[in-house]
Design an enzyme around this catalytic site. Sequence first.
Site, PDB file in Angstrom:
ATOM      1  N   ASP A  67       7.399  -1.928  -0.111  1.00  0.00           N
ATOM      2  CA  ASP A  67       7.359  -0.664   0.628  1.00  0.00           C
ATOM      3  C   ASP A  67       7.792  -0.820   2.081  1.00  0.00           C
ATOM      4  O   ASP A  67       7.950  -1.930   2.582  1.00  0.00           O
ATOM      5  CB  ASP A  67       5.953  -0.043   0.559  1.00  0.00           C
ATOM      6  CG  ASP A  67       4.846  -1.081   0.703  1.00  0.00           C
ATOM      7  OD1 ASP A  67       5.034  -2.062   1.449  1.00  0.00           O
ATOM      8  OD2 ASP A  67       3.790  -0.934   0.052  1.00  0.00           O
ATOM      9  N   HIS A 138      -4.694   1.635  -4.252  1.00  0.00           N
ATOM     10  CA  HIS A 138      -3.254   1.660  -4.444  1.00  0.00           C
ATOM     11  C   HIS A 138      -2.658   0.264  -4.525  1.00  0.00           C
ATOM     12  O   HIS A 138      -3.150  -0.676  -3.910  1.00  0.00           O
ATOM     13  CB  HIS A 138      -2.556   2.466  -3.331  1.00  0.00           C
ATOM     14  CG  HIS A 138      -2.735   1.914  -1.948  1.00  0.00           C
ATOM     15  ND1 HIS A 138      -3.446   2.562  -0.980  1.00  0.00           N
ATOM     16  CD2 HIS A 138      -2.266   0.787  -1.364  1.00  0.00           C
ATOM     17  CE1 HIS A 138      -3.415   1.867   0.138  1.00  0.00           C
ATOM     18  NE2 HIS A 138      -2.708   0.776  -0.075  1.00  0.00           N
ATOM     19  N   GLU A 143      -0.303   6.014  -3.610  1.00  0.00           N
ATOM     20  CA  GLU A 143      -1.541   6.716  -3.300  1.00  0.00           C
ATOM     21  C   GLU A 143      -1.952   7.627  -4.460  1.00  0.00           C
ATOM     22  O   GLU A 143      -1.109   8.029  -5.277  1.00  0.00           O
ATOM     23  CB  GLU A 143      -1.353   7.557  -2.036  1.00  0.00           C
ATOM     24  CG  GLU A 143      -0.974   6.753  -0.801  1.00  0.00           C
ATOM     25  CD  GLU A 143      -2.139   6.039  -0.152  1.00  0.00           C
ATOM     26  OE1 GLU A 143      -3.088   5.653  -0.859  1.00  0.00           O
ATOM     27  OE2 GLU A 143      -2.099   5.858   1.078  1.00  0.00           O
TER      28      GLU A 143
END
EC number: 3.5.99.6
Length: 254
Positions: A67, A138, A143
């Site tokens: 991410d 998560h 999320e």
Amino acid sequence: MNIIVTDSPEQAFRKAADMIACEVLYNPHPVLGLATGRTMESIYRLLVKQYEASDLDFAATTSFNLDEYVGLSATDPNSYRYYMQEHLFEHVNMSTSQIHVPNGIAADLDLECARYEAAIEKAGGIGLQLLGIGETGHIGFNEPPSAFNSRTRVVHLDEITRRQNSGMFGNDPTRVPEHALTMGVGTILEARKLLLVAVGKGKAAIVDDALNGPLNENVSATAIRLHQDCTVILDNAAASIWKNNRPNGFNAIL
């Protein structure tokens, strides 16, 4: 699923680093999925030591990070690209062309997500995916709720997550970006091996939810139980609640 419980965080970090090192050593073209966070810093430190001792060669390794924050460039000290450079990339012999982190300042974020998925596929898929677990349960920035077949996409970060990550932003959650790019749960599950590492008493409740609770898109970490080759490494503190509730069927090394 294999669950390994160690006596200390240091032992957990060592076991995780050794598992990653084996992937680098014995796979002719290793493709690693990488994560960020304090736990990962300790693991990367151990991998760098192995490299400096000439025990590891990263020249053939390709990496994909889970991410990145939307709006932060690779040179921003709070970006995950900068984090990875500081803790791993600049210390080992990985080629820049083989390093992949989502571009949080791409002009078209949806196109960037599609490009990232295509790059993973072109690399032959991820061989070993390193994971942490957040306070919302998560993996990556998936999320609640996150569909188990979700792909790389733009997500809105939960207030709990922004508070948890505020240490890099002067302990001010309002400075943490509201959005991020993340590999989806489905993307993560396509890795050939998963390795989730969690240490500390603060992770005990969410670890128990992930391992003992119902499969639930509101706790994306529960999805790892669907994977055929998943290893979870915990220290005693992180495993404390799970050990009391441990069901039959888990292959645990205590």
